[in-house]
Structures are given as structure tokens and as C-alpha cells.
Design an enzyme around this catalytic site. Sequence first.
Site, PDB file in Angstrom:
ATOM      1  N   SER A 156       0.882  -0.765  -0.044  1.00 48.01           N
ATOM      2  CA  SER A 156       0.413  -0.400   0.264  1.00 48.01           C
ATOM      3  C   SER A 156       0.966   1.238   0.111  1.00 48.01           C
ATOM      4  CB  SER A 156      -0.737  -0.108   1.012  1.00 48.01           C
ATOM      5  OG  SER A 156      -1.537   1.167   1.606  1.00 48.01           O
ATOM      6  N   TYR A 169      -1.904  -0.874  10.463  1.00 51.19           N
ATOM      7  CA  TYR A 169      -1.792  -1.682   8.775  1.00 51.19           C
ATOM      8  C   TYR A 169      -0.286  -0.686   8.539  1.00 51.19           C
ATOM      9  CZ  TYR A 169      -3.738  -1.416   4.134  1.00 51.19           C
ATOM     10  OH  TYR A 169      -4.057  -1.977   2.940  1.00 51.19           O
TER      11      TYR A 169
HETATM   12  N1  NAP Z   1      -8.947  -1.872  -1.913  1.00 50.26           N
HETATM   13  C1  NAP Z   1      -8.097  -1.192  -1.580  1.00 50.26           C
HETATM   14  O1  NAP Z   1      -8.402   0.498  -2.122  1.00 50.26           O
HETATM   15  C2  NAP Z   1      -6.281  -1.333  -1.668  1.00 50.26           C
HETATM   16  C3  NAP Z   1      -4.810   0.205  -1.299  1.00 50.26           C
HETATM   17  C4  NAP Z   1      -4.159  -0.431  -1.108  1.00 50.26           C
HETATM   18  C5  NAP Z   1      -3.515  -2.042  -1.041  1.00 50.26           C
HETATM   19  N2  NAP Z   1      -4.952  -2.581  -0.665  1.00 50.26           N
HETATM   20  C6  NAP Z   1      -4.675  -4.309  -0.156  1.00 50.26           C
HETATM   21  O2  NAP Z   1      -5.135  -4.954  -1.258  1.00 50.26           O
HETATM   22  C7  NAP Z   1      -5.380  -6.290  -0.775  1.00 50.26           C
HETATM   23  C8  NAP Z   1      -6.487  -6.665  -0.719  1.00 50.26           C
HETATM   24  O3  NAP Z   1      -7.250  -5.554  -0.505  1.00 50.26           O
HETATM   25  P1  NAP Z   1      -8.875  -5.517  -1.128  1.00 50.26           P
HETATM   26  O4  NAP Z   1      -9.343  -4.629  -0.649  1.00 50.26           O
HETATM   27  O5  NAP Z   1      -9.882  -6.837  -1.661  1.00 50.26           O
HETATM   28  O6  NAP Z   1      -9.667  -5.820   1.240  1.00 50.26           O
HETATM   29  P2  NAP Z   1     -11.070  -6.724   1.136  1.00 50.26           P
HETATM   30  O7  NAP Z   1     -12.060  -6.348   0.397  1.00 50.26           O
HETATM   31  O8  NAP Z   1     -10.791  -6.493   2.892  1.00 50.26           O
HETATM   32  O9  NAP Z   1      -9.818  -8.396   1.337  1.00 50.26           O
HETATM   33  C9  NAP Z   1      -9.627  -8.758   2.371  1.00 50.26           C
HETATM   34  C10 NAP Z   1      -9.079 -10.317   2.122  1.00 50.26           C
HETATM   35  O10 NAP Z   1      -8.833 -10.458   3.310  1.00 50.26           O
HETATM   36  C11 NAP Z   1      -8.595 -11.978   3.215  1.00 50.26           C
HETATM   37  N3  NAP Z   1      -8.629 -12.008   4.878  1.00 50.26           N
HETATM   38  C12 NAP Z   1      -8.524 -11.125   5.668  1.00 50.26           C
HETATM   39  N4  NAP Z   1      -8.350 -11.880   7.275  1.00 50.26           N
HETATM   40  C13 NAP Z   1      -8.293 -13.103   6.882  1.00 50.26           C
HETATM   41  C14 NAP Z   1      -7.416 -14.277   7.829  1.00 50.26           C
HETATM   42  N5  NAP Z   1      -7.267 -13.759   9.495  1.00 50.26           N
HETATM   43  N6  NAP Z   1      -7.540 -15.389   7.109  1.00 50.26           N
HETATM   44  C15 NAP Z   1      -7.863 -15.636   5.768  1.00 50.26           C
HETATM   45  N7  NAP Z   1      -8.296 -14.897   4.633  1.00 50.26           N
HETATM   46  C16 NAP Z   1      -8.410 -13.318   5.359  1.00 50.26           C
HETATM   47  C17 NAP Z   1     -10.284 -11.426   3.738  1.00 50.26           C
HETATM   48  O11 NAP Z   1     -11.203 -12.220   4.099  1.00 50.26           O
HETATM   49  P3  NAP Z   1     -12.815 -12.899   4.417  1.00 50.26           P
HETATM   50  O12 NAP Z   1     -13.791 -12.526   3.471  1.00 50.26           O
HETATM   51  O13 NAP Z   1     -12.980 -13.957   5.778  1.00 50.26           O
HETATM   52  O14 NAP Z   1     -12.234 -11.126   5.736  1.00 50.26           O
HETATM   53  C18 NAP Z   1     -10.306 -10.696   2.035  1.00 50.26           C
HETATM   54  O15 NAP Z   1     -10.561 -12.078   1.450  1.00 50.26           O
HETATM   55  C19 NAP Z   1      -4.664  -5.897   0.854  1.00 50.26           C
HETATM   56  O16 NAP Z   1      -2.978  -6.482   1.512  1.00 50.26           O
HETATM   57  C20 NAP Z   1      -4.790  -5.012   0.958  1.00 50.26           C
HETATM   58  O17 NAP Z   1      -4.051  -4.045   1.829  1.00 50.26           O
HETATM   59  C21 NAP Z   1      -5.626  -2.579  -1.176  1.00 50.26           C
END
Ligand code: NAP
Length: 250
Positions: A156, A169
Site C-alpha cells: 500500500s 496497517y
Molecule cells: N482496496 C484498496 O483500495 C487497497 C489499496 C491498497 C492496498 N490494498 C491491499 O490489497 C489487498 C486486498 O485488499 P482488498 O481491498 O481486496 O481487501 P478486502 O476487500 O478487505 O479483502 C481482504 C481479504 O483478506 C481476507 N482475510 C482477512 N483476514 C483474513 C484471515 N485471518 N484469514 C484469511 N483471510 C483473511 C478477507 O477474507 P474475509 O472475507 O474472510 O474477511 C478478504 O478475502 C490487501 O492486502 C490490501 O492491503 C487494497
Amino acid sequence: MNISTNYTFTDDELKGKVILVTGANRGFGRAMTLDLAKAGATVIMLGRDLGSLETTYDEVVDAGFVEPILYPLDLEGATPEHYEQLQKDVLDNFGQLDGLIHNAGIIGTMMPIEQYDLKLWYATMQINVNAPFMLTQALIPALNKSDDARILFLSSSVGRHARAYWGAYGVSKFAIEGLSKTLSEELEKTNIKTNSLDPRRMRTKMRQTAYPAENADNNPTPESMSPAIVYLMSKQSSALNGEQLTLALD
Ligand SMILES: NC(=O)c1ccc[n+]([C@@H]2O[C@H](COP(=O)([O-])OP(=O)(O)OC[C@H]3O[C@@H](n4cnc5c(N)ncnc54)[C@H](OP(=O)(O)O)[C@@H]3O)[C@@H](O)[C@H]2O)c1
């Protein structure tokens, strides 16, 4: 380095490749699972929620893409023994691993370090840093059996430039950047390429939690960004190692 999201690929681009995605059930993990399977890879879908893992599995199969493998595991409670078992399962079933995508993560909470909740700090570090470390450690032998393997850490902007109140985070993403860079140096003479990737803003639950007041419709969908993941798993990107990559909003 910017990576274009405008990548077109064929349905055999990743044919025969086995790629593990954490947090494959929803958000960016779901989108990349669909594209990786569309490109011919067998995706090992790791996640803690079996119901939504199965929903995404059904979407992949219904679309006629390569059938994925479900691997339910809660990264918060998983121990080295769980990861050893995973390595055994991967080697027994496939003999090698070609890609490991550390996508799962939690946002923690927005709070000054001075007041940050200790339990949430530990949980965020466990899921965002310790789990990727243990998973990587266990799976390096399987990745070493591939002739062209990738490790990709989702990072990020707050893991590259500190921002107040992003707490555990932000610190966890700085740690991921360090882990990625260190691994890339250690594995330099192997077939494993290691990079970190800032996907920038995407219309997911995590983004909505971090920015509840913004209009989510202005953010790109994860589906519009995930073709870049196919590129990063393909032989086209084999020159990239130890890079801090960023998805281009093109
Ligand atoms: N979205 C953005 O704008 C953005 C920006 C910068 C970086 N990122 C990075 O991109 C990646 C994906 O983000 P996203 O936006 O798709 O996030 P998200 O929609 O919150 O999804 C997070 C994923 O991680 C899983 N997870 C969380 N805790 C877990 C655990 N204990 N065991 C197994 N799985 C777990 C969640 O599963 P559950 O459904 O079970 O909770 C979900 O599948 C992350 O690493 C995030 O930091 C995202």
C-alpha cells in the site's frame, strides 16, 4: 515502477501453472482468482470463509475457467504446522508451486500509535505480516521446483510513505516491503522472483472501511485492475525482481 492494468491475455497464458492466492474469496483476491483461472492457471484459493470461497469457486467453474482448489484457513490462528501441511498438500497434488500471492489483509483501525489497541495491533501484524512470512517460509521449497516462480506481496502507499493514524496497517505494509526486498536478494540466484505491489484505490470493503464518506463509484473495480496480476504471474514479467510496483490507473 508502474504496471499497466490494460493487459490482454489468452486462455493459455498461464496454462499448467499453480498459483496460491490468499483472501481469494472476495475483493481483489476474488477478481484475480477469476482472471488467473481464465488465463489457464489452477488457483489454490486460500481463505477463512468457506461460504464465500465456494461462491467464487462456482463463479470460476460456471465461467468455464480452470477449476480451482479450495483451501480454507484462518491466517490469524494458523501455525507453522498448518503451513507445513499446506506445503505437503501442494507437493503431493501438484509437485510444485508457480505463484504465491499474499493478498489477504485487514485494515485495523485509524488511531494514533499512542492509543492503538494492543489486541488489534497483534491481530493486524499476525494476518498482514507473520502469516505471509510463515506461508512463504513453508512454500519456498515448492516454489523452487518451478522453473519460473513468483512471490507477490500486496502492499500500500502507506507502506512506502508513512501516514499519521494508519497504525498497525501502515506499519505492517512497511514490514511487507522489507520482507519482499530481503527475499528478492536472498532468492536472487533462484527461479523465484519477488516483488511488492501497491494496487492503489479499489472499490472493495477495505477501501470503504478506510474512507466511509467517499463515493465508492469513483474508485476502479478490482476486476478492472486484476489483468495486471496475470501479467505479473506470466513469463512476460520475468525480469522484475525486488521491485516496488504500483498499478497504473489507465
Ligand atoms: N482496496 C484498496 O483500495 C487497497 C489499496 C491498497 C492496498 N490494498 C491491499 O490489497 C489487498 C486486498 O485488499 P482488498 O481491498 O481486496 O481487501 P478486502 O476487500 O478487505 O479483502 C481482504 C481479504 O483478506 C481476507 N482475510 C482477512 N483476514 C483474513 C484471515 N485471518 N484469514 C484469511 N483471510 C483473511 C478477507 O477474507 P474475509 O472475507 O474472510 O474477511 C478478504 O478475502 C490487501 O492486502 C490490501 O492491503 C487494497
